[in-house]
Design a protein around this motif. Structure first.
Motif, PDB file in Angstrom:
ATOM      1  N   GLY A 113       0.793  -1.227   0.000  1.00 44.60           N
ATOM      2  CA  GLY A 113       0.000   0.000   0.000  1.00 44.60           C
ATOM      3  C   GLY A 113       0.824   1.276   0.000  1.00 44.60           C
ATOM      4  N   LYS A 114       2.161   1.143   0.003  1.00 45.52           N
ATOM      5  CA  LYS A 114       3.008   2.349   0.029  1.00 45.52           C
ATOM      6  C   LYS A 114       3.834   2.438  -1.258  1.00 45.52           C
ATOM      7  N   TRP A 115       3.828   3.592  -1.860  1.00 39.57           N
ATOM      8  CA  TRP A 115       4.614   3.789  -3.083  1.00 39.57           C
ATOM      9  C   TRP A 115       6.111   3.755  -2.783  1.00 39.57           C
ATOM     10  N   ILE A 116       6.850   3.112  -3.684  1.00 36.24           N
ATOM     11  CA  ILE A 116       8.310   3.139  -3.601  1.00 36.24           C
ATOM     12  C   ILE A 116       8.817   3.517  -4.993  1.00 36.24           C
ATOM     13  N   GLU A 117       9.631   4.568  -5.077  1.00 35.04           N
ATOM     14  CA  GLU A 117      10.155   4.973  -6.378  1.00 35.04           C
ATOM     15  C   GLU A 117      11.576   4.490  -6.555  1.00 35.04           C
ATOM     16  N   LYS A 118      11.845   3.906  -7.708  1.00 38.26           N
ATOM     17  CA  LYS A 118      13.192   3.437  -7.987  1.00 38.26           C
ATOM     18  C   LYS A 118      13.459   3.575  -9.478  1.00 38.26           C
ATOM     19  N   LYS A 119      14.512   4.268  -9.813  1.00 39.77           N
ATOM     20  CA  LYS A 119      14.921   4.460 -11.211  1.00 39.77           C
ATOM     21  C   LYS A 119      13.759   4.872 -12.116  1.00 39.77           C
ATOM     22  N   GLY A 120      12.972   5.811 -11.641  1.00 38.13           N
ATOM     23  CA  GLY A 120      11.904   6.366 -12.479  1.00 38.13           C
ATOM     24  C   GLY A 120      10.645   5.522 -12.578  1.00 38.13           C
ATOM     25  N   ILE A 121      10.618   4.403 -11.867  1.00 40.75           N
ATOM     26  CA  ILE A 121       9.404   3.565 -11.868  1.00 40.75           C
ATOM     27  C   ILE A 121       8.780   3.622 -10.478  1.00 40.75           C
ATOM     28  N   MET A 122       7.460   3.769 -10.439  1.00 35.72           N
ATOM     29  CA  MET A 122       6.744   3.748  -9.171  1.00 35.72           C
ATOM     30  C   MET A 122       6.278   2.320  -8.894  1.00 35.72           C
TER      31      MET A 122
END
Ligand code: URA
Length: 182
Positions: free
Chosen positions: A141-150
Motif C-alpha cells: 500500500g506504500k509507493w516506492i520509487e526506484k529508477k523512475g518507476i513507481m
C-alpha cells in the motif's frame, strides 16, 4: 538483453537455466499490452497457467480479474508477468537459484514495456524486485520509487482467497494505482 520482443521470446523457448524446466508443460512468458503504463508481477505459474501458458488464469487470476473489472482496469491494457516463468512443483515458492536464473528475462520485459507503475503481487515479487529487506506486511500500500518507476507492493491475489480483509486492502492499493495515472 534484447531490444525487441521477438528475440527475447525466442531466447526463452528452450530455457534450461534452472531445474524448473524439467516439469513444465509451457513457459509462461507474460501477457498483455507490451506498451502498458501498468505492469503486474506475480510469483510463478500454477497448474492452470502451466497448462495454458498464460499468467493468472486460475483461481487467483479470476479474483484479480474481478478487481480489475470493478476498478475499470482492462486486462488487455496492462502487462502481466511472473518472477519465474516455469511452474515450481506443488506451487512452492521459487527457490533463490530459480528466481536468479529467471530474473534477467523479467528485467528485459520491464525495459521493453517501460511501465510507469509496477504492481508487486506478494512477498516473492517484492523481495526479488526491490530487495530482501522488504516485507510485504509493512510495504504493501506504500509507493516506492526506484529508477523512475513507481512500485506498489500489494497482496498476492491467492492470499485474498484465504483472508477477506486482504481483499479490501488489495482493492485500495489498486485504486491508488488507477488514481495515480489520472
Ligand atoms: N500465481 C502467480 O504468482 N502467478 C500466476 O501466474 C498464477 C498464480
Amino acid at each position: 538483453m534484447y531490444d525487441n520482443w521477438e528475440e527475447l521470446e525466442q531466447s526463452i523457448i528452450n530455457c534450461k537455466k534452472c531445474k524448473l524446466y524439467q516439469n513444465r508443460t509451457n513457459i509462461v512468458f507474460g501477457t498483455g499490452n507490451k506498451n502498458a503504463d501498468i505492469m503486474f508481477i506475480g510469483e510463478g505459474p500454477g497448474a492452470d497457467e502451466d497448462k495454458e501458458g498464460e499468467p493468472f488464469v486460475g483461481k487467483a487470476g479470476k479474483l484479480m480479474n474481478e478487481a480489475f473489472k470493478g476498478l475499470g482496469i482492462k486486462r488487455e491494457e496492462v502487462y502481466i508477468a511472473n518472477i519465474v516463468k516455469c511452474r515450481p512443483p506443488s506451487n512452492r515458492v521459487p527457490e533463490e537459484d530459480e528466481a536468479v536464473a529467471c530474473l534477467n528475462y523479467l528485467r528485459n520485459q520491464v525495459i521493453l514495456v517501460k511501465p510507469k507503475i509496477i504492481v508487486l503481487l506478494g512477498s516473492t515479487a517484492l523481495k526479488n524486485i526491490l530487495g530482501k529487506e522488504y516485507g510485504i506486511t509493512n510495504a504493501r500500500g506504500k509507493w516506492i520509487e526506484k529508477k523512475g518507476i513507481m512500485y506498489m507492493p500489494t497482496w498476492h491475489p491467492a492470499a485474498l482467497l484465504r483472508d477477506e480483509n486482504k481483499k479490501i486492502e488489495f482493492w485500495k492499493d489498486l485504486k491508488e494505482v488507477v488514481n495515480k495515472l489520472k
